[in-house]
Design a protein around this motif. Structure first.
Motif, short mmCIF file in Angstrom:
data_model
loop_
_atom_site.label_atom_id
_atom_site.label_comp_id
_atom_site.label_asym_id
_atom_site.label_seq_id
_atom_site.Cartn_x
_atom_site.Cartn_y
_atom_site.Cartn_z
N THR A 1 10.38 14.44 -10.55
CA THR A 1 9.20 13.58 -10.37
C THR A 1 9.29 12.37 -11.30
N ILE A 2 9.66 12.62 -12.56
CA ILE A 2 9.77 11.52 -13.54
C ILE A 2 10.84 10.53 -13.10
N ASN A 3 11.97 11.04 -12.58
CA ASN A 3 13.03 10.16 -12.06
C ASN A 3 12.51 9.30 -10.91
N ALA A 4 11.72 9.93 -10.02
CA ALA A 4 11.18 9.19 -8.86
C ALA A 4 10.24 8.09 -9.33
N ILE A 5 9.42 8.38 -10.36
CA ILE A 5 8.47 7.38 -10.89
C ILE A 5 9.23 6.20 -11.49
N THR A 6 10.32 6.50 -12.22
CA THR A 6 11.16 5.45 -12.81
C THR A 6 11.81 4.61 -11.70
N GLU A 7 12.32 5.30 -10.68
CA GLU A 7 12.97 4.61 -9.54
C GLU A 7 11.99 3.70 -8.81
N GLU A 8 10.77 4.22 -8.56
CA GLU A 8 9.83 3.42 -7.78
C GLU A 8 9.38 2.18 -8.56
N VAL B 1 0.87 -1.19 0.00
CA VAL B 1 0.00 0.00 0.00
C VAL B 1 0.90 1.23 0.00
N ALA B 2 0.80 2.04 -1.07
CA ALA B 2 1.77 3.12 -1.27
C ALA B 2 1.09 4.45 -1.61
N PRO B 3 0.86 5.31 -0.60
CA PRO B 3 0.28 6.62 -0.88
C PRO B 3 1.34 7.66 -1.27
N LEU B 4 0.91 8.63 -2.05
CA LEU B 4 1.76 9.76 -2.43
C LEU B 4 1.98 10.66 -1.21
N ASN B 5 3.18 11.21 -1.09
CA ASN B 5 3.47 12.16 -0.02
C ASN B 5 3.24 13.58 -0.55
N TRP B 6 1.97 14.00 -0.53
CA TRP B 6 1.61 15.35 -0.98
C TRP B 6 0.56 15.81 0.03
N ASP C 1 -1.82 4.89 -4.07
CA ASP C 1 -2.68 6.08 -4.03
C ASP C 1 -1.91 7.21 -4.71
N ASN C 2 -2.20 7.38 -6.01
CA ASN C 2 -1.61 8.46 -6.81
C ASN C 2 -0.10 8.38 -7.02
N ARG C 3 0.52 7.25 -6.72
CA ARG C 3 1.94 7.08 -7.07
C ARG C 3 1.98 6.36 -8.40
N LEU C 4 2.46 7.04 -9.43
CA LEU C 4 2.24 6.58 -10.80
C LEU C 4 3.16 5.44 -11.22
N GLU D 1 10.73 2.63 2.22
CA GLU D 1 10.91 4.01 1.73
C GLU D 1 10.89 4.05 0.20
N LEU D 2 10.08 4.96 -0.34
CA LEU D 2 10.05 5.21 -1.78
C LEU D 2 10.71 6.55 -2.07
N PRO D 3 11.21 6.76 -3.30
CA PRO D 3 11.83 8.07 -3.59
C PRO D 3 10.79 9.19 -3.56
N SER D 4 11.22 10.39 -3.18
CA SER D 4 10.31 11.53 -3.10
C SER D 4 10.02 12.11 -4.47
N TYR D 5 8.76 12.52 -4.70
CA TYR D 5 8.40 13.21 -5.95
C TYR D 5 8.88 14.66 -5.92
N GLU D 6 9.37 15.08 -4.74
CA GLU D 6 9.88 16.45 -4.54
C GLU D 6 8.89 17.51 -5.02
N ILE D 7 7.64 17.34 -4.59
CA ILE D 7 6.61 18.31 -4.95
C ILE D 7 6.77 19.52 -4.05
N GLU D 8 6.98 20.67 -4.65
CA GLU D 8 7.09 21.91 -3.87
C GLU D 8 6.05 22.89 -4.37
N TYR D 9 5.57 23.70 -3.47
CA TYR D 9 4.62 24.74 -3.84
C TYR D 9 5.37 26.05 -4.00
N ALA D 10 4.87 26.88 -4.89
CA ALA D 10 5.42 28.22 -5.01
C ALA D 10 4.81 29.10 -3.92
#
Length: 352
Positions: free
Chosen positions: A84-91, A8-13, A110-113, A58-67
């Motif tokens: 983000t694309i690197n993290a998706i490839t890694e996961e 079970v893998a939710p997105l960290n956002w 959950d939203n981890r592509l 532990e999964l790699p971070s999508y490194e989502i940042e807000y402005a």
């Protein structure tokens, strides 16, 4: 007895993806499966606190940042998209490895592509069948749907028919993949409780917007002569509770504490994140919403719920405490909830 392992893998956002996986994890355990948790950052910390007995990876971070400014939100996401694309490839690589290592019988993302495997029954949970991004909605939706198609099933935590919560976000005219509607997913339940707080403020979501809203609200709520509970939504190792006159501040609360606090509070002030909205609906609560600046989806949900007469809202920069008086003019979203047949849902993981 079934002891099949399910990842079970939710997105960290924000914390929403992790918290809405809590009822799902409880049901998997109830039906004899062994959930294996996977995420990063705050989302992983939260799941570890909820389920200390389960394996957590532990999964790699999508490194989502807000402005800091709403108008730069899309640009910031775009700038970070290579990470983000690197993290998706890694996961994807990690999941392939874990399928063998843990003999996985199923995967719930959950939203981890990148959390799926062609040889293992894989599910994606998302309420975003369309990704609202202004003029680029058609392209962002197309890209997202291409990812969804890689999974065996797509589970949408909403009602299929009207009235529903997500509107065009979670409903497509002619979907080209298998969709199952779960109804709202919330870890919380209604309890009989004495009223303790006039107002509960609960924050979540990525920085720097979480801190900006915290500072704004701390300046303004002093004007209220009310008993206030303020949950900041920062998951640290240790819980910190501070009292300032009539305001009680927590850095975070566990599910049990949040459930109790919601039930003890008269009205709620929160983001219009989808998980929070599902919690409000489940608990039949009155609330005031402040969407995260620049997050088109939260702005759409807040506008739609206001138009349908359920919750008032304000933009972050326009918010004044007097606006909270509007809450009484709105009626909470009432659900006629059917019990979800979890056993039927989990049939996917019984395939040999």
């Amino acid at each position: 007895m079934n002891t099949k392992n399910i990842l079970v893998a939710p997105l960290n956002w924000g914390l929403g993806h992790a918290t809405r996986c809590v009822p799902l994890i409880r049901e998997l355990i109830k039906y004899g499966y062994t959930p294996i948790l996977a995420s990063d950052g705050n989302a992983l910390n939260l799941l570890k606190k909820e389920f200390p007995e389960l394996t957590a990876l532990e999964l790699p971070s999508y490194e989502i940042e807000y402005a800091k400014k709403a108008k730069n939100f899309k640009w910031k996401l775009l700038k970070n998209s290579p990470k983000t694309i690197n993290a998706i490839t890694e996961e994807r690589k990690l999941v392939k490895k874990w399928c063998k290592e843990f003999d996985l019988a199923g995967i719930i993302s959950d939203n981890r592509l990148g959390v799926y495997n062609k040889k293992t029954p894989s599910v994606i949970i998302t309420h975003q069948l369309q990704v609202l991004s202004g003029k680029t909605t058609w392209i962002s939706s197309k890209i997202h749907q291409r990812f969804i198609k890689k999974f065996n099933e797509c589970w949408v935590p909403d009602f299929e028919k009207k009235p529903n919560l997500t509107g065009k976000l979670g409903h497509l005219k002619n979907p080209s993949f298998s969709i199952k509607y779960l109804g709202p997913l919330s870890r919380l339940n209604i309890q009989k409780a004495e009223k303790k707080y006039d107002l509960m403020i609960i924050l979540s979501g990525p920085e720097p917007q979480r801190t900006l809203l915290e500072n704004l609200l701390l300046q303004k709520i002093n004007l209220l002569d009310k008993k206030i509970l303020f949950v900041k939504g920062i998951v640290n190792d240790k819980q910190v509770i501070t009292e300032i006159e009539d305001i009680t501040l927590y850095n975070f609360m566990t599910s049990t504490e949040i459930e109790k606090a919601f039930n003890e509070s008269d009205v709620i002030l929160c983001r219009s994140g989808y998980t929070t909205i599902m919690d409000l609906v489940k608990l039949n609560k009155k609330a005031f919403l402040i969407p995260t600046p620049g997050q088109t989806e939260q702005e759409y949900l807040a506008r739609r719920l206001k138009k349908n007469g359920h919750f008032p809202y304000s933009k972050q920069e326009d918010f004044e405490v007097e606006m909270l008086h509007e809450i009484d003019l709105y009626k909470p979203f009432l659900t006629s909830e059917k019990e979800l047949n979890w056993k039927q849902l989990f049939v996917l993981f019984e395939r040999e």
